[in-house]
Design an enzyme around this catalytic site. Structure first.
Site, mmCIF file in Angstrom:
data_model
loop_
_atom_site.group_PDB
_atom_site.id
_atom_site.type_symbol
_atom_site.label_atom_id
_atom_site.label_comp_id
_atom_site.label_asym_id
_atom_site.label_seq_id
_atom_site.Cartn_x
_atom_site.Cartn_y
_atom_site.Cartn_z
ATOM 1 N N ASP A 155 0.863 -1.174 0.000
ATOM 2 C CA ASP A 155 0.000 0.000 0.000
ATOM 3 C C ASP A 155 0.902 1.227 0.000
ATOM 4 O OD1 ASP A 155 -1.705 2.112 0.535
ATOM 5 O OD2 ASP A 155 -2.779 1.111 2.150
ATOM 6 N N ASN A 197 2.285 5.355 -10.519
ATOM 7 C CA ASN A 197 1.029 5.237 -11.248
ATOM 8 C C ASN A 197 -0.179 5.017 -10.344
ATOM 9 O OD1 ASN A 197 -0.669 4.487 -13.771
ATOM 10 N ND2 ASN A 197 -0.811 2.686 -12.460
ATOM 11 N N SER A 235 -3.184 13.969 -13.711
ATOM 12 C CA SER A 235 -4.476 14.053 -14.396
ATOM 13 C C SER A 235 -4.713 15.483 -14.852
ATOM 14 C CB SER A 235 -5.601 13.628 -13.439
ATOM 15 O OG SER A 235 -6.868 13.978 -13.949
ATOM 16 N N TYR A 260 -9.025 15.574 -5.586
ATOM 17 C CA TYR A 260 -8.218 14.716 -6.458
ATOM 18 C C TYR A 260 -7.303 15.569 -7.330
ATOM 19 C CZ TYR A 260 -7.350 11.595 -10.478
ATOM 20 O OH TYR A 260 -6.781 10.869 -11.487
ATOM 21 N N ILE A 296 -9.288 7.777 -19.545
ATOM 22 C CA ILE A 296 -8.692 6.552 -20.065
ATOM 23 C C ILE A 296 -9.624 5.382 -19.736
ATOM 24 C CG2 ILE A 296 -6.667 5.050 -20.058
ATOM 25 C CD1 ILE A 296 -6.013 7.841 -21.033
ATOM 26 N N THR A 335 -10.271 2.266 -18.441
ATOM 27 C CA THR A 335 -9.672 1.298 -17.525
ATOM 28 C C THR A 335 -10.774 0.651 -16.699
ATOM 29 O OG1 THR A 335 -9.404 2.878 -15.702
ATOM 30 C CG2 THR A 335 -7.622 2.768 -17.336
#
Length: 270
Positions: free
Chosen positions: A74, A101, A161, A174, A207, A209
Site C-alpha cells: 500500500d 502510477n 491528471s 483529487y 482513459i 480502464t
C-alpha cells in the site's frame, strides 16, 4: 481491458538492464506500462495493493519471456514502501525507473468519485485521495531515490491528471493532489538533475480502464465525454504507456521537470 501486444523493442527505447518499479500496476494503465517496459528489456516490479493482480501481471510478463516480479504494498504506508524497495534491491538490484502510477482513492472497487460538492465533505473523504495521489508519490520516490543518486542515473515518472492541470469542478481534492504531485516533481527535478536523474509527469485525460468501466458502459456518458475531446475516442492504456516508455528511455535523457498531456486534445498546453 486487454489491448494489443506492445511493440517489440527498438534501440531508441531499449531498457535492457534497467529495473522498473510500477506502482498500481495490477490493471489498467499500470499494467500496460509494465507490459511495455518488459517488452523493451526491463525487469519490471509489478506493484499493486491486491496481491492477485500483481501476481497475474507478473505472470503475464514472464510467460511471454520477460522478467518480472510481483510486489504487494500500500503506497500510502511509508514503512511498507521502504520495505518493498529494500526487497527489490535484494532480489534484482536497485530501482532505476520509478513509475508512480497508483491513483484514484487507493484500492477502491469501482473508481467512482464522491458526489457531494467539496463544501459538504471533510477529511474523511479527502484523505484517500491525498494519501494515494500525493503522499504515495512522496513515499515511493523517497524510497527509490537514494539508490538512483548513488548510481548516478534514474527516472521518476508520475501519472497525474488533467483534473490537476486544468481543473475539474467535481474533482477538486483529487485534482489538488495531482497538482501537488506535479509541483513536487518540478522541484525535485531541479534537485536531482545533477545526479543524472530526470523527473517528469504524464497528465491523463479520460482513459478506458477497469476503474471507470461502469461509467463508460453508459453510452450517454461516453457521448457527452467525447464531445470534449478533439480526438473523438476515449483514451486507452497503451496511449499512456508509449509516453511513459519514452520518458524512461535514453531518448528522453535531456528532458526533465515537464508535464506531458496525453489527453486526446481535452485541453491544450503551450
Amino acid at each position: 481491458m486487454q489491448t494489443a501486444s506492445p511493440p517489440a523493442s527498438t534501440g531508441l527505447l531499449d531498457l535492457t538492464g534497467r529495473t522498473v518499479l510500477v506502482t498500481g500496476a495490477g490493471q489498467g494503465v499500470g499494467r500496460e506500462v509494465a507490459l511495455y517496459c518488459a517488452a523493451h528489456g526491463a525487469t519490471v516490479v509489478v506493484n499493486d495493493y491486491h496481491a492477485d493482480r500483481a501476481a497475474s501481471v507478473a505472470a503475464e510478463i514472464t510467460d511471454g519471456g520477460g522478467a518480472a516480479l510481483p510486489e504487494t504494498c500500500d503506497v500510502t504506508v511509508f514503512d511498507d514502501v521502504l520495505a518493498m524497495v529494500a526487497r527489490v534491491e535484494d532480489a534484482v538490484g536497485g530501482v532505476d525507473v520509478l513509475v508512480n502510477n497508483a491513483g484514484n482513492a487507493g484500492p477502491v472497487v469501482d473508481g467512482t468519485v464522491p458526489a457531494p460538492p467539496f463544501w459538504e465533505t471533510g477529511p474523511q473523504e479527502w484523505d484517500p485521495w491525498l494519501g494515494t495521489n500525493f503522499f504515495g508519490v512522496l513515499h515511493a520516490t523517497r524510497a527509490a531515490l537514494p539508490g538512483m543518486v548513488a548510481r548516478g542515473w534514474g527516472r521518476v515518472i508520475t501519472t497525474i491528471s488533467d483534473a490537476g492541470r486544468v481543473g475539474e469542478p467535481n474533482l477538486a481534492v483529487y485534482g489538488g493532489a495531482k497538482a501537488g504531485a506535479a509541483g513536487f516533481s518540478r522541484g525535485l527535478a531541479k534537485a536531482v538533475g545533477r545526479h543524472g536523474i530526470t523527473v517528469n509527469c504524464v497528465s491523463l485525460g479520460s482513459i478506458d480502464t477497469p476503474g471507470v468501466a461502469a461509467l463508460n458502459a453508459d453510452p450517454e456518458v461516453v457521448r457527452k465525454s467525447l464531445g470534449r475531446y478533439v480526438i473523438r475516442r476515449i483514451g486507452r492504456p497503451d496511449d499512456v504507456a508509449g509516453m511513459v516508455l519514452f520518458l524512461a528511455s535514453g531518448s528522453a535523457s535531456w528532458i526533465t521537470g515537464q508535464t506531458y498531456p496525453v489527453n486526446g486534445g481535452y485541453s491544450f498546453a503551450v
